[in-house]
Design an enzyme around this catalytic site. Sequence first.
Site, mmCIF file in Angstrom:
data_model
loop_
_atom_site.group_PDB
_atom_site.id
_atom_site.type_symbol
_atom_site.label_atom_id
_atom_site.label_comp_id
_atom_site.label_asym_id
_atom_site.label_seq_id
_atom_site.Cartn_x
_atom_site.Cartn_y
_atom_site.Cartn_z
ATOM 1 N N LYS A 1 0.976 -0.831 0.168
ATOM 2 C CA LYS A 1 -0.087 -0.100 0.004
ATOM 3 C C LYS A 1 0.852 0.950 0.081
ATOM 4 O O LYS A 1 0.496 2.250 -0.977
ATOM 5 C CB LYS A 1 -0.842 -0.288 1.397
ATOM 6 C CG LYS A 1 -1.652 -0.973 1.088
ATOM 7 C CD LYS A 1 -2.538 -0.673 2.718
ATOM 8 C CE LYS A 1 -3.615 -2.025 2.748
ATOM 9 N NZ LYS A 1 -3.481 -2.555 4.241
ATOM 10 N N GLY A 2 2.076 1.068 0.880
ATOM 11 C CA GLY A 2 3.025 2.492 0.785
ATOM 12 C C GLY A 2 3.162 3.105 -0.093
ATOM 13 O O GLY A 2 3.031 4.453 -0.277
ATOM 14 N N GLU B 1 7.912 2.267 -5.375
ATOM 15 C CA GLU B 1 8.043 2.085 -4.273
ATOM 16 C C GLU B 1 8.042 3.144 -3.120
ATOM 17 O O GLU B 1 8.684 3.955 -3.383
ATOM 18 C CB GLU B 1 9.212 1.085 -3.588
ATOM 19 C CG GLU B 1 8.868 -0.887 -3.812
ATOM 20 C CD GLU B 1 8.425 -0.391 -3.006
ATOM 21 O OE1 GLU B 1 7.646 0.191 -1.950
ATOM 22 O OE2 GLU B 1 8.073 -2.180 -2.226
ATOM 23 N N ASP B 2 7.353 2.964 -1.523
ATOM 24 C CA ASP B 2 7.375 3.823 -1.210
ATOM 25 C C ASP B 2 9.191 3.697 -0.165
ATOM 26 O O ASP B 2 9.881 4.542 -0.377
ATOM 27 C CB ASP B 2 6.436 4.217 -0.245
ATOM 28 C CG ASP B 2 6.463 2.932 0.377
ATOM 29 O OD1 ASP B 2 7.142 1.748 0.396
ATOM 30 O OD2 ASP B 2 5.995 2.847 1.793
ATOM 31 N N ASP C 1 14.452 -1.234 2.186
ATOM 32 C CA ASP C 1 15.106 -1.261 3.710
ATOM 33 C C ASP C 1 15.976 -2.282 3.217
ATOM 34 O O ASP C 1 17.062 -2.460 3.066
ATOM 35 C CB ASP C 1 13.824 -2.114 4.214
ATOM 36 C CG ASP C 1 14.397 -1.821 5.907
ATOM 37 O OD1 ASP C 1 14.924 -2.386 6.404
ATOM 38 O OD2 ASP C 1 13.561 -0.887 6.966
ATOM 39 N N LYS D 1 17.101 3.319 2.194
ATOM 40 C CA LYS D 1 18.033 3.259 3.750
ATOM 41 C C LYS D 1 18.816 1.722 3.299
ATOM 42 O O LYS D 1 18.874 1.026 3.405
ATOM 43 C CB LYS D 1 17.695 2.162 5.105
ATOM 44 C CG LYS D 1 16.057 3.684 5.293
ATOM 45 C CD LYS D 1 15.635 2.702 6.798
ATOM 46 C CE LYS D 1 13.671 3.300 7.499
ATOM 47 N NZ LYS D 1 13.773 2.558 8.230
ATOM 48 N N PHE E 1 12.598 4.973 12.235
ATOM 49 C CA PHE E 1 11.022 4.982 12.048
ATOM 50 C C PHE E 1 10.056 5.958 11.307
ATOM 51 O O PHE E 1 9.718 6.445 11.963
ATOM 52 C CB PHE E 1 10.776 3.778 13.063
ATOM 53 C CG PHE E 1 9.118 3.029 13.228
ATOM 54 C CD1 PHE E 1 8.379 3.839 12.107
ATOM 55 C CD2 PHE E 1 8.999 1.747 13.394
ATOM 56 C CE1 PHE E 1 6.897 2.676 11.435
ATOM 57 C CE2 PHE E 1 7.810 1.403 13.164
ATOM 58 C CZ PHE E 1 6.445 1.609 12.374
ATOM 59 N N ASP F 1 2.812 3.813 6.848
ATOM 60 C CA ASP F 1 2.102 3.470 7.958
ATOM 61 C C ASP F 1 3.523 2.904 9.232
ATOM 62 O O ASP F 1 4.339 2.562 9.243
ATOM 63 C CB ASP F 1 1.143 2.569 7.243
ATOM 64 C CG ASP F 1 2.105 1.378 7.742
ATOM 65 O OD1 ASP F 1 2.721 1.039 7.458
ATOM 66 O OD2 ASP F 1 1.712 0.137 8.652
ATOM 67 N N ARG G 1 -0.125 7.214 7.464
ATOM 68 C CA ARG G 1 0.004 7.130 5.793
ATOM 69 C C ARG G 1 -0.341 8.566 4.935
ATOM 70 O O ARG G 1 0.122 8.466 4.028
ATOM 71 C CB ARG G 1 -0.770 6.467 5.118
ATOM 72 C CG ARG G 1 -0.297 4.856 5.160
ATOM 73 C CD ARG G 1 -0.897 3.721 4.336
ATOM 74 N NE ARG G 1 -0.642 2.375 4.718
ATOM 75 C CZ ARG G 1 0.061 1.591 3.943
ATOM 76 N NH1 ARG G 1 1.047 1.636 4.281
ATOM 77 N NH2 ARG G 1 0.126 0.416 4.843
#
Length: 182
Positions: free
Chosen positions: A45-46, A101-102, A105, A133, A154, A161, A167
């Site tokens: 969803k991000g 993509e948001d 990681d 990141k 974070f 989210d 979000r």
Amino acid sequence: MNELSKYYDKVLMTEEEIKKMVARLGAEITRDYAGKKLFLICVLKGGFVFMADLVRAIDLPLEVDFIAVSSYGSSTKTSGVVRLLKDIDKPLNDKHVLIVEDIMDSGLTLNYIKSMFVNRNPLSVKVCTAFDKPERRKVDITPDYVGAVIPDEFVIGYGLDYDGILRNLPDLCILKRDIYEK
Ligand code: PRP
């Protein structure tokens, strides 16, 4: 966003800075794919907030589609397991695919998604992430377009989210530690 300010103590990137970042990415993509038609695939969803902004910053004919995967649950740590919950609707053989993509990681999610699309023999596959990141990477994957490299915190907002919420924050913020450590 007064009601949501209790969730963070630091803004990492303001809405204005994100706007400039998206404009820069859109210009780069427009230049790199000049004369081509693009197929942008957003990872839900991000990715939905970034996707909505990015398509309007690209001055090319393009199509969109969406996939949904699940890798994290409500935990802050990756399980390493990627499940495809929703696939795209069309074959990819005549497409220039750009995965949107948001955040990257460990890279496990995009590694899985990219290989899946490469196996469908499109004309090309590239990756665009709003935030990265790189110090957290567990697999060897480098995005082709990166909005901003961010520290290992974070982060919430701009599509990202905490336990399903936040979000809709327009800025990229750092979640208060006592919220996820309690
Ligand atoms: C986030 C993000 C990426 C993935 C990145 O998704 O949107 O898909 O984690 O992490 P990785 O590089 O370690 O694989 P999440 O699982 O939180 O789902 P969501 O987008 O639905 O919130």
